[in-house]
Design an enzyme around this catalytic site. Structure first.
Site, PDB file in Angstrom:
ATOM      1  N   TYR A  11       0.816  -1.214   0.000  1.00 25.75           N
ATOM      2  CA  TYR A  11       0.000   0.000   0.000  1.00 25.75           C
ATOM      3  C   TYR A  11       0.854   1.271   0.000  1.00 25.75           C
ATOM      4  CZ  TYR A  11      -2.965   3.560   2.313  1.00 25.75           C
ATOM      5  OH  TYR A  11      -3.612   4.715   2.681  1.00 25.75           O
ATOM      6  N   ASP A  31       9.943  -7.134  -3.371  1.00 27.86           N
ATOM      7  CA  ASP A  31       8.790  -7.437  -2.517  1.00 27.86           C
ATOM      8  C   ASP A  31       8.508  -8.928  -2.644  1.00 27.86           C
ATOM      9  OD1 ASP A  31       5.972  -7.644  -1.546  1.00 27.86           O
ATOM     10  OD2 ASP A  31       6.100  -5.449  -1.512  1.00 27.86           O
ATOM     11  N   GLY A  36       1.613  -7.736  -0.540  1.00 20.43           N
ATOM     12  CA  GLY A  36       1.484  -6.793  -1.646  1.00 20.43           C
ATOM     13  C   GLY A  36       1.006  -7.481  -2.915  1.00 20.43           C
ATOM     14  N   TYR A 139       5.378  -5.827  17.549  1.00 26.52           N
ATOM     15  CA  TYR A 139       5.533  -5.072  16.297  1.00 26.52           C
ATOM     16  C   TYR A 139       6.316  -3.792  16.550  1.00 26.52           C
ATOM     17  CZ  TYR A 139       4.312  -1.669  12.703  1.00 26.52           C
ATOM     18  OH  TYR A 139       4.372  -0.681  11.758  1.00 26.52           O
ATOM     19  N   ASN A 168      -1.224   6.964  11.726  1.00 25.21           N
ATOM     20  CA  ASN A 168      -2.164   6.126  10.969  1.00 25.21           C
ATOM     21  C   ASN A 168      -2.283   6.606   9.534  1.00 25.21           C
ATOM     22  OD1 ASN A 168      -2.752   5.350  13.747  1.00 25.21           O
ATOM     23  ND2 ASN A 168      -4.522   4.284  12.883  1.00 25.21           N
ATOM     24  N   HIS A 185      -7.209  -2.166   9.371  1.00 26.59           N
ATOM     25  CA  HIS A 185      -7.191  -0.720   9.537  1.00 26.59           C
ATOM     26  C   HIS A 185      -8.609  -0.155   9.555  1.00 26.59           C
ATOM     27  CE1 HIS A 185      -2.773  -0.440   7.965  1.00 26.59           C
ATOM     28  NE2 HIS A 185      -2.897  -1.087   9.095  1.00 26.59           N
ATOM     29  N   ARG A 277      -8.009  -4.739  22.095  1.00 27.03           N
ATOM     30  CA  ARG A 277      -6.954  -5.556  21.511  1.00 27.03           C
ATOM     31  C   ARG A 277      -5.698  -5.399  22.350  1.00 27.03           C
ATOM     32  NH1 ARG A 277      -6.875  -3.743  15.266  1.00 27.03           N
ATOM     33  NH2 ARG A 277      -6.451  -1.769  16.329  1.00 27.03           N
ATOM     34  N   ASP A 280      -2.872  -2.122  22.361  1.00 29.93           N
ATOM     35  CA  ASP A 280      -3.383  -0.893  21.749  1.00 29.93           C
ATOM     36  C   ASP A 280      -3.317   0.276  22.736  1.00 29.93           C
ATOM     37  OD1 ASP A 280      -3.958  -1.269  19.119  1.00 29.93           O
ATOM     38  OD2 ASP A 280      -6.099  -1.600  19.379  1.00 29.93           O
TER      39      ASP A 280
END
Length: 320
Positions: A11, A31, A36, A139, A168, A185, A277, A280
């Site tokens: 993206y 990639d 992707g 992450y 974001n 997302h 979650r 978060d």
């Protein structure tokens, strides 16, 4: 410049690669297509399928490169909590492999896709680059480890390194937009619920210490992210690793985003409360003062509605 772009079929990577080509740079995309699409690689870029071992081979054997734009990564917070090994190997170890290949090939410039998740739950907002880093998920921790490595490599090897800590990312540029499997997302999920492609939107946590109890996030248009990469490539300094936040400096709660999606689409977004979650943070809002001051970059598309409109147009027919 001739640039290697890792993750250029994704993206953000595809939009960055497209913008680099528009500026006249030569682009080689590497990639592995784990998230992707080959069709997302912009026309004019050379495409090589593979991971960072393949990127290392390309750096060492297909002519000189002036720099690397490193966007390839795993980026699902939930998955990182369940499977941290995927992130330490896929993000940290793979990035070190790339850095070693750059040093061996004499490539001295890198722009790295870092993340606001490196900060964890901030003590205050907006978040500046000198705020404490305390990731709440693997992450963010795996990305922070690469940031630390970049500082050491820059000092030891004279590398020109810039980390861009995205908040974001949203929106779309023509046929380049969000299309993840699974999708996690907020804006594409809300659009799918509004369009009837999913029965409802799950609001993960309604008891956070925020005005309406839902998470607050800072959204930035993907086209502005691409512009920031151009500025970072030009502003990278030999022997220095610099970190910049990329955001708009304003926050929107999950419920505020859902309301904006309803305004743009003219359709309700069915939603239900769900458990928080793991990992978060409640509120993430960027301070963009450093990059504005040092590189002259500022977001040119700060409207949340504009981001949603672009994403909406992509979701209705601009998909690769």
């Amino acid at each position: 410049m001739r640039l290697l772009v890792t993750g250029g079929a994704g993206y953000i990577g595809s939009v960055v690669a497209q913008r680099l080509l528009a500026e006249g740079h030569g682009v080689v995309v590497v990639d592995d297509l784990s998230s992707g699409f080959a069709s997302a690689v912009p026309e004019g870029a050379e495409f090589v399928r593979g991971d960072m071992a393949e990127a290392a081979r390309v750096l060492g054997g297909s002519g000189p490169f002036d720099g690397v734009v490193h966007l390839a990564a795993r980026s699902l917070i939930d998955d990182s909590v369940r499977h941290p090994e995927r992130y330490w190997h896929g993000n940290t170890a793979q990035s070190l492999l790339l850095l070693d290949a750059m040093i061996s090939a004499g490539v001295g410039r890198i722009v790295f896709s870092s993340t606001a998740a490196t900060y964890g739950q901030p003590d205050r907002v907006p978040i500046t680059e000198d705020a404490p880093t305390a990731p709440t998920n693997p992450y963010g921790a795996s990305k922070l480890a690469v940031d630390h490595a970049l500082s050491d490599y820059a000092r030891a090897h004279g590398l020109s390194a810039v980390s861009l800590r995205y908040f974001n990312v949203a929106g779309a540029v023509g046929r380049a937009g969000e299309l993840h499997t699974p999708e996690t997302h907020i804006i594409p999920l809300a659009l799918e619920a509004a369009l009837g492609f999913r029965p409802e939107f799950a609001v993960y946590g309604d008891d956070y210490p925020t005005p309406d109890g839902t998470c607050v996030r800072d959204f930035i248009h993907v086209a502005d992210i691409a512009e920031a990469h151009l500025a970072a490539l030009s502003g990278a300094v030999a022997g220095t690793h610099t970190i910049y936040n990329l955001g708009n400096g304003q926050g929107f709660s999950v419920l505020e985003v859902l309301a904006a999606v309803e305004r743009v689409t003219g359709s309700p977004v069915p939603h239900r409360p769900a458990a928080r979650r793991p990992g978060d943070p409640a509120t993430l809002i960027a301070s963009g003062e450093r990059i504005r001051r040092e590189l002259g970059w500022k977001p040119g598309r700060p409207s949340l509605e504009e981001m949603i409109e672009d994403a909406y147009a992509f979701r209705r027919g601009g998909r690769p």
